[in-house]
Design a protein around this motif. Structure first.
Motif, PDB file in Angstrom:
ATOM      1  N   MET A   1     -27.868  12.527  17.105  1.00 17.03           N
ATOM      2  CA  MET A   1     -26.830  13.509  17.369  1.00 17.03           C
ATOM      3  C   MET A   1     -25.525  13.095  16.712  1.00 17.03           C
ATOM      4  O   MET A   1     -25.313  11.918  16.444  1.00 17.03           O
ATOM      5  N   ARG A   2     -24.623  14.064  16.487  1.00 10.04           N
ATOM      6  CA  ARG A   2     -23.331  13.759  15.907  1.00 10.04           C
ATOM      7  C   ARG A   2     -22.364  13.358  17.008  1.00 10.04           C
ATOM      8  O   ARG A   2     -22.384  13.891  18.107  1.00 10.04           O
ATOM      9  N   LEU A   3     -21.504  12.398  16.676  1.00 13.58           N
ATOM     10  CA  LEU A   3     -20.496  12.000  17.650  1.00 13.58           C
ATOM     11  C   LEU A   3     -19.405  13.060  17.709  1.00 13.58           C
ATOM     12  O   LEU A   3     -19.011  13.639  16.709  1.00 13.58           O
ATOM     13  N   SER A   4     -18.906  13.323  18.883  1.00 11.91           N
ATOM     14  CA  SER A   4     -17.795  14.265  19.026  1.00 11.91           C
ATOM     15  C   SER A   4     -16.603  13.536  19.606  1.00 11.91           C
ATOM     16  O   SER A   4     -16.702  12.846  20.623  1.00 11.91           O
ATOM     17  N   LYS A   5     -15.465  13.649  18.958  1.00 10.65           N
ATOM     18  CA  LYS A   5     -14.268  12.931  19.367  1.00 10.65           C
ATOM     19  C   LYS A   5     -13.702  13.537  20.641  1.00 10.65           C
ATOM     20  O   LYS A   5     -13.587  14.742  20.787  1.00 10.65           O
ATOM     21  N   VAL A   6     -13.359  12.680  21.622  1.00 11.34           N
ATOM     22  CA  VAL A   6     -12.719  13.157  22.839  1.00 11.34           C
ATOM     23  C   VAL A   6     -11.277  13.500  22.509  1.00 11.34           C
ATOM     24  O   VAL A   6     -10.520  12.660  22.021  1.00 11.34           O
ATOM     25  N   LYS A   7     -10.877  14.724  22.749  1.00  9.45           N
ATOM     26  CA  LYS A   7      -9.533  15.167  22.412  1.00  9.45           C
ATOM     27  C   LYS A   7      -8.520  14.560  23.375  1.00  9.45           C
ATOM     28  O   LYS A   7      -8.720  14.533  24.579  1.00  9.45           O
ATOM     29  N   THR A   8      -7.439  14.072  22.835  1.00 18.38           N
ATOM     30  CA  THR A   8      -6.378  13.491  23.659  1.00 18.38           C
ATOM     31  C   THR A   8      -5.064  13.582  22.909  1.00 18.38           C
ATOM     32  O   THR A   8      -5.044  13.550  21.688  1.00 18.38           O
ATOM     33  N   GLU A   9      -3.983  13.674  23.652  1.00 19.87           N
ATOM     34  CA  GLU A   9      -2.670  13.696  23.035  1.00 19.87           C
ATOM     35  C   GLU A   9      -2.110  12.289  22.898  1.00 19.87           C
ATOM     36  O   GLU A   9      -1.072  12.081  22.289  1.00 19.87           O
ATOM     37  N   ILE A  10      -2.785  11.327  23.488  1.00 13.85           N
ATOM     38  CA  ILE A  10      -2.330   9.939  23.439  1.00 13.85           C
ATOM     39  C   ILE A  10      -2.952   9.263  22.232  1.00 13.85           C
ATOM     40  O   ILE A  10      -4.168   9.083  22.163  1.00 13.85           O
ATOM     41  N   LYS A  11      -2.129   8.884  21.272  1.00  7.75           N
ATOM     42  CA  LYS A  11      -2.640   8.238  20.072  1.00  7.75           C
ATOM     43  C   LYS A  11      -2.631   6.730  20.276  1.00  7.75           C
ATOM     44  O   LYS A  11      -1.600   6.145  20.614  1.00  7.75           O
ATOM     45  N   LEU A 276     -21.164   8.273  11.384  1.00  4.20           N
ATOM     46  CA  LEU A 276     -19.807   8.166  10.864  1.00  4.20           C
ATOM     47  C   LEU A 276     -19.837   8.111   9.343  1.00  4.20           C
ATOM     48  O   LEU A 276     -20.776   7.563   8.746  1.00  4.20           O
ATOM     49  N   SER A 277     -18.811   8.673   8.739  1.00  9.64           N
ATOM     50  CA  SER A 277     -18.663   8.622   7.294  1.00  9.64           C
ATOM     51  C   SER A 277     -17.453   7.741   6.969  1.00  9.64           C
ATOM     52  O   SER A 277     -16.348   7.999   7.452  1.00  9.64           O
ATOM     53  N   ALA A 295     -12.864   7.472  10.557  1.00  5.58           N
ATOM     54  CA  ALA A 295     -13.819   6.430  10.943  1.00  5.58           C
ATOM     55  C   ALA A 295     -13.120   5.227  11.559  1.00  5.58           C
ATOM     56  O   ALA A 295     -13.585   4.659  12.555  1.00  5.58           O
ATOM     57  N   PHE A 296     -12.004   4.805  10.975  1.00  9.20           N
ATOM     58  CA  PHE A 296     -11.281   3.643  11.508  1.00  9.20           C
ATOM     59  C   PHE A 296     -10.608   3.965  12.843  1.00  9.20           C
ATOM     60  O   PHE A 296     -10.410   3.069  13.669  1.00  9.20           O
ATOM     61  N   ASN A 297     -10.277   5.216  13.065  1.00  5.39           N
ATOM     62  CA  ASN A 297      -9.613   5.598  14.317  1.00  5.39           C
ATOM     63  C   ASN A 297     -10.583   5.978  15.429  1.00  5.39           C
ATOM     64  O   ASN A 297     -10.179   6.104  16.583  1.00  5.39           O
ATOM     65  N   PHE A 298     -11.849   6.160  15.090  1.00  7.67           N
ATOM     66  CA  PHE A 298     -12.790   6.754  16.033  1.00  7.67           C
ATOM     67  C   PHE A 298     -12.909   5.991  17.337  1.00  7.67           C
ATOM     68  O   PHE A 298     -12.942   6.574  18.429  1.00  7.67           O
ATOM     69  N   PHE A 299     -12.969   4.667  17.273  1.00  9.37           N
ATOM     70  CA  PHE A 299     -13.165   3.869  18.481  1.00  9.37           C
ATOM     71  C   PHE A 299     -11.951   3.027  18.837  1.00  9.37           C
ATOM     72  O   PHE A 299     -12.063   2.013  19.524  1.00  9.37           O
ATOM     73  N   CYS A 324     -21.755  -0.975  16.745  1.00  7.03           N
ATOM     74  CA  CYS A 324     -22.965  -0.958  15.917  1.00  7.03           C
ATOM     75  C   CYS A 324     -24.194  -1.258  16.762  1.00  7.03           C
ATOM     76  O   CYS A 324     -25.238  -0.624  16.612  1.00  7.03           O
ATOM     77  N   GLN A 325     -24.056  -2.226  17.656  1.00  2.00           N
ATOM     78  CA  GLN A 325     -25.163  -2.594  18.526  1.00  2.00           C
ATOM     79  C   GLN A 325     -25.532  -1.433  19.446  1.00  2.00           C
ATOM     80  O   GLN A 325     -26.715  -1.159  19.695  1.00  2.00           O
TER      81      GLN A 325
END
Length: 370
Positions: A1-11, A276-277, A295-299, A324-325
């Motif tokens: 499945m594709r990952l979906s980013k949790v929307k948030t206003e907190i960066k 991820l790309s 990709a760098f911001n995803f997690f 990755c694990q």
């Protein structure tokens, strides 16, 4: 499945990177069973030319990078190595050569030192030639010991790194004594982590818990005996931990890795996350990659976390463990690292501790690019 980013206003706060690792080439004379490189290695004709690496160093200096690891494959086989080291020195970035040692001669070391090289990390597979050949897939043990002597004569700081597995864990005492004989001041005993080739070979590499306990007891005894004469570090295999560690200091918090064809990664195994790309240095600046790339911001931060991580009081310490694990075991990189005893997938890690030894013919060997 594709990952979906949790929307948030907190960066999430983005910290400055500390380390840049340049995988200059995937060409290597060894075929190590535990290699962390991806299974799809980069051919010589697709390697970045030296001028691109020099530009990367320029950009790294502007980002405040402190140290640069020159890695591979075998970086000594990359013709532009000298110019990359010279560029890093001109930008006051510390350089460390991560090498198998094959091809390291007194003349070559002298050249690299004159370019500005500041430290060497060498790998060794075993305390004896027979086991070394099984692990590396080739008979280069004597050549590596000679290279270790060469590195020590350079007067540069030398770190010896030995990846431990079922094959050599019973040799921990002999490995430490060998390092002592060579006058090594820093020894890393790093148990195999199961990504890349190591995951393909998990049945042949995974030690028993009893074997690990015996080796750890020897390590602790030797470390106590040696005192301050040698710094010895022990990295336990994630699969044998009860709780996860902050892998690479946390996703995209400290480290940037660039592969031979220019793909930028937050950790060595990140390309195993197929959902991820990852950006390429040929298309984006290092500043954009670190600060803005999806990709760098995803997690980063903790808004992406699922339970049990989301409400765990250790989430700011281990950041959910290794992404990755999580993907390789569960198929979902946003899951808790399955090495965590609280993970609903922890049983999948536990079952791996009871693997059987396959025949030698079944061992996976990555191809070597020439």
């Amino acid at each position: 499945m594709r990952l979906s980013k949790v929307k948030t206003e907190i960066k999430p706060k983005i910290e400055y990177p500390y380390t840049l690792t340049l995988e200059l080439t995937h060409r290597c004379p060894l075929h190590c069973l535990y290699c962390s490189n991806p299974l799809e290695l980069v051919n010589k004709e697709n390697e970045l030319p030296p001028e691109i690496w020099l530009s990367v160093i320029e950009q790294a200096a502007k980002l405040g990078i402190v140290e640069c690891n020159l890695s591979g494959g075998e970086p000594l086989s990359y013709k532009g190595l000298d110019s990359v080291i010279e560029k890093a020195r001109s930008k006051d970035i510390f350089t460390n050569l991560i090498t198998s040692g094959v091809g390291l001669t007194d003349r070559r070391v002298a050249q690299l030192v004159s370019c500005g090289l500041e430290s060497i990390q060498m790998s060794l597979q075993s305390a004896n030639v027979e086991t070394a050949q099984i692990i590396a897939g080739t008979d280069l043990h004597a050549a590596k010991l000679q290279a270790l002597e060469t590195a020590k004569r350079s007067n540069l700081p030398v770190t010896l790194n030995v990846v431990l597995s079922r094959h050599n864990l019973d040799q921990v005492g002999e490995i430490i004594e060998l390092a002592k004989t060579f006058g090594i001041r820093r020894l890393e005993l790093a148990n195999a982590q199961y990504y890349g080739f190591a995951l393909s070979n998990i049945n042949d590499l995974m030690p028993t818990v009893e074997q690990m306990k015996r080796a750890l007891a020897v390590y602790e005894q030797k470390k106590s005996q040696l005192g301050r004469t040698m710094q010895i570090s022990w990295v336990i295999a994630d699969y044998l931990e009860a709780s996860p560690k902050a892998c690479m200091g946390g996703w995209a918090r400290q480290h940037i890795i660039i592969t031979p064809e220019g793909t930028a990664l937050p950790c060595h195994a990140a390309q195993s996350i197929k959902t991820l790309s990852f950006p390429n240095i040929g298309e984006h600046s290092l500043d954009f990659i670190w600060k803005e790339s999806p990709a760098f911001n995803f997690f980063r931060g903790n808004e992406w976390m699922q339970e049990p991580c989301r409400s765990c009081d250790k989430r700011e310490l281990d950041y959910g463990g290794c992404r990755c694990q999580a993907f390789l075991i569960t198929g979902d990189a946003s899951q808790a690292d399955p090495v965590c005893s609280l993970s609903p997938h922890h049983h999948m890690v536990q079952s791996s501790l009871n693997v059987s030894i396959p025949t030698q013919e079944r061992l996976y060997r990555g191809r070597v690019n020439t």
